[in-house]
Scaffold this motif. Structure first.
Motif, mmCIF file in Angstrom:
data_model
loop_
_atom_site.group_PDB
_atom_site.id
_atom_site.type_symbol
_atom_site.label_atom_id
_atom_site.label_comp_id
_atom_site.label_asym_id
_atom_site.label_seq_id
_atom_site.Cartn_x
_atom_site.Cartn_y
_atom_site.Cartn_z
ATOM 1 N N ALA A 28 13.446 -13.908 2.414
ATOM 2 C CA ALA A 28 12.734 -12.671 2.708
ATOM 3 C C ALA A 28 11.502 -12.503 1.831
ATOM 4 N N ALA A 29 11.443 -13.183 0.715
ATOM 5 C CA ALA A 29 10.322 -13.019 -0.208
ATOM 6 C C ALA A 29 9.094 -13.832 0.211
ATOM 7 N N ASP A 30 9.226 -14.624 1.294
ATOM 8 C CA ASP A 30 8.097 -15.411 1.756
ATOM 9 C C ASP A 30 6.948 -14.501 2.160
ATOM 10 N N ALA A 31 5.746 -15.052 2.188
ATOM 11 C CA ALA A 31 4.562 -14.276 2.554
ATOM 12 C C ALA A 31 4.702 -13.740 3.979
ATOM 13 N N PRO A 32 4.311 -12.477 4.224
ATOM 14 C CA PRO A 32 4.435 -11.899 5.558
ATOM 15 C C PRO A 32 3.541 -12.612 6.562
ATOM 16 N N ALA A 33 4.001 -12.648 7.818
ATOM 17 C CA ALA A 33 3.232 -13.313 8.861
ATOM 18 C C ALA A 33 2.072 -12.448 9.327
ATOM 19 N N ALA A 34 2.161 -11.140 9.086
ATOM 20 C CA ALA A 34 1.117 -10.227 9.548
ATOM 21 C C ALA A 34 0.945 -9.102 8.539
ATOM 22 N N LYS A 35 -0.222 -8.455 8.595
ATOM 23 C CA LYS A 35 -0.464 -7.306 7.731
ATOM 24 C C LYS A 35 0.382 -6.137 8.191
ATOM 25 N N ALA A 36 1.057 -5.485 7.257
ATOM 26 C CA ALA A 36 1.937 -4.366 7.587
ATOM 27 C C ALA A 36 1.146 -3.193 8.144
ATOM 28 N N VAL A 37 1.812 -2.422 8.988
ATOM 29 C CA VAL A 37 1.210 -1.214 9.559
ATOM 30 C C VAL A 37 2.147 -0.031 9.334
ATOM 31 N N GLY A 262 7.256 -2.577 -0.650
ATOM 32 C CA GLY A 262 8.179 -3.560 -0.085
ATOM 33 C C GLY A 262 7.901 -3.814 1.386
ATOM 34 N N LEU A 263 7.633 -2.753 2.140
ATOM 35 C CA LEU A 263 7.330 -2.911 3.560
ATOM 36 C C LEU A 263 6.043 -3.704 3.753
ATOM 37 N N LYS A 264 5.063 -3.461 2.895
ATOM 38 C CA LYS A 264 3.826 -4.230 2.986
ATOM 39 C C LYS A 264 4.071 -5.707 2.675
ATOM 40 N N LYS A 265 4.932 -5.970 1.714
ATOM 41 C CA LYS A 265 5.201 -7.365 1.331
ATOM 42 C C LYS A 265 5.882 -8.141 2.456
ATOM 43 N N ILE A 266 6.644 -7.458 3.307
ATOM 44 C CA ILE A 266 7.336 -8.170 4.394
ATOM 45 C C ILE A 266 6.539 -8.099 5.713
ATOM 46 N N GLY A 267 5.357 -7.486 5.667
ATOM 47 C CA GLY A 267 4.552 -7.403 6.875
ATOM 48 C C GLY A 267 5.181 -6.535 7.946
ATOM 49 N N TYR A 268 5.740 -5.410 7.542
ATOM 50 C CA TYR A 268 6.494 -4.533 8.445
ATOM 51 C C TYR A 268 5.627 -4.042 9.605
ATOM 52 N N GLN A 269 6.186 -4.107 10.827
ATOM 53 C CA GLN A 269 5.423 -3.777 12.033
ATOM 54 C C GLN A 269 6.002 -2.616 12.841
ATOM 55 N N LEU A 294 0.842 13.231 3.912
ATOM 56 C CA LEU A 294 1.342 12.788 2.620
ATOM 57 C C LEU A 294 1.814 11.342 2.671
ATOM 58 N N LEU A 295 2.526 10.978 3.728
ATOM 59 C CA LEU A 295 3.020 9.607 3.857
ATOM 60 C C LEU A 295 1.863 8.618 4.014
ATOM 61 N N LYS A 296 0.845 8.995 4.747
ATOM 62 C CA LYS A 296 -0.323 8.124 4.892
ATOM 63 C C LYS A 296 -1.034 7.933 3.552
ATOM 64 N N GLN A 297 -1.104 8.993 2.761
ATOM 65 C CA GLN A 297 -1.729 8.900 1.445
ATOM 66 C C GLN A 297 -0.942 7.959 0.540
ATOM 67 N N GLN A 298 0.387 8.119 0.517
ATOM 68 C CA GLN A 298 1.207 7.262 -0.338
ATOM 69 C C GLN A 298 1.195 5.814 0.151
ATOM 70 N N TRP A 299 1.086 5.601 1.443
ATOM 71 C CA TRP A 299 0.975 4.254 1.980
ATOM 72 C C TRP A 299 -0.296 3.586 1.435
ATOM 73 N N GLU A 300 -1.387 4.295 1.451
ATOM 74 C CA GLU A 300 -2.645 3.743 0.950
ATOM 75 C C GLU A 300 -2.555 3.468 -0.552
ATOM 76 N N GLU A 301 -1.831 4.306 -1.280
ATOM 77 C CA GLU A 301 -1.690 4.145 -2.726
ATOM 78 C C GLU A 301 -0.705 3.052 -3.119
ATOM 79 N N ALA A 302 0.080 2.591 -2.156
ATOM 80 C CA ALA A 302 1.071 1.550 -2.424
ATOM 81 C C ALA A 302 0.435 0.177 -2.315
#
Length: 304
Positions: A28-37, A262-269, A294-302
């Motif tokens: 699971a720690a492998d590089a994500p196949a896509a940029k998370a959204v 963590g979601l960004k690291k796994i390329g969550y879609q 608020l969630l969009k702000q924290q996503w950008e800050e993560a």
């Protein structure tokens, strides 16, 4: 044969040692196949509107892009798909619980063959609806507290028996069965994301996935970022609430940034969906836009 020997030779889940679970999820720690959204959505009942079309308009106006539903039959799935066609609103998971009844408890894990068959048939009906709907997956809890007398090692054997069949059926339906980890106050069995992912790795089918819930994770995970990384490619849905009172994120302090990393690291879609309450005297229509902001702000800050 003792439990350690059983674990060595068969498909097992929540009872396995932590080191074994982590070894199974190392990929699971492998590089994500896509940029998370970040795709924000909510359970349908929290969105105001006298029709599904109006609810769709409102979720978009609030800053989201999807709706989560409960269980349904194929006929209703066809109608929802028709109603949402062209709205720009996506369809998230179907939250279905444990398929229990008062007499038999959690039917899919029952030791009575007839009761189990009825439970598995109901899961399959929901998977059929899932495929028609185009849903992310059917959320399933193997057993809530008090719904079975089986011990974790006995449930391991039951899941080893039923999951291959269910995963195969899900693939045929173009759906997914989604194991939901819950905190120990709600279930004694699967409590952490890595435990759900363990089963997904063992069965190794696109028909079986898992998810995370920030409320439950706040009670069971030491590190939300690491939890989602451990879940890796098997994480296909996220429930959002605060950790203390399980209310809207803008109404109580909660740091989502580690989990978002963590979601960004796994390329969550897939979707992050509101499953929560709200403070007394407040309105969903007023508060959900604030929560999404608020969630969009924290996503950008993560940042990663």
């Amino acid at each position: 044969m003792d439990r350690r020997e059983f674990l060595k030779g068969t498909v097992v889940g929540a009872g396995v040692l932590a080191a074994s679970r982590m070894a199974q999820t190392a990929c699971a720690a492998d590089a994500p196949a896509a940029k998370a959204v970040l795709k924000l959505c909510s359970q349908e009942g929290k969105i105001p509107g006298s029709s599904l079309k109006e609810k769709a308009e409102n979720i978009l106006k609030f800053g989201g892009c999807g709706l989560e539903f409960g269980g349904m039959d194929v006929k209703r799935a066809e109608q929802i798909r028709k109603d949402l066609d062209g709205t720009g609103v996506g369809i998230a998971a179907m939250c279905c619980g444990s398929f229990a009844d008062k007499q038999n408890g959690a039917r899919p894990v029952s030791m009575d063959p007839e009761v189990r068959k009825r439970g598995l048939d109901e899961i399959k009906r929901q998977l059929e609806a899932c495929g028609v709907l185009g849903s992310t997956g059917v959320i399933w809890v193997p057993a809530f507290n008090g719904q079975t007398k089986l011990k974790p090692e006995e449930l391991d054997k039951v899941l080893a028996d039923i999951l291959p069949e269910l995963a195969e059926f899900a693939v045929k339906c173009k759906g997914k069965l989604m194991i939901e980890p819950l905190n120990k106050g709600e279930t004694f069995y699967i409590n952490r994301v890595e435990q759900g992912a363990f089963w997904c790795n063992k069965i190794n089918s696109p028909g079986l996935v898992t998810m995370g819930d920030f409320y439950h994770m706040s009670k069971e995970e030491k590190d939300d970022e690491a939890a989602f990384v451990a879940g890796g490619k098997w994480v296909h849905h996220v429930h959002v609430a605060t950790g203390k009172s399980r209310i809207l994120p803008n109404q109580e302090e909660h740091n989502y940034r580690p989990g978002f990393k963590g979601l960004k690291k796994i390329g969550y879609q897939d979707f992050c969906s509101l499953e929560c309450g709200k403070k007394k005297g407040t309105e969903w229509a007023d508060e959900i836009p604030k929560t999404f902001a608020l969630l969009k702000q924290q996503w950008e800050e993560a940042t990663i």
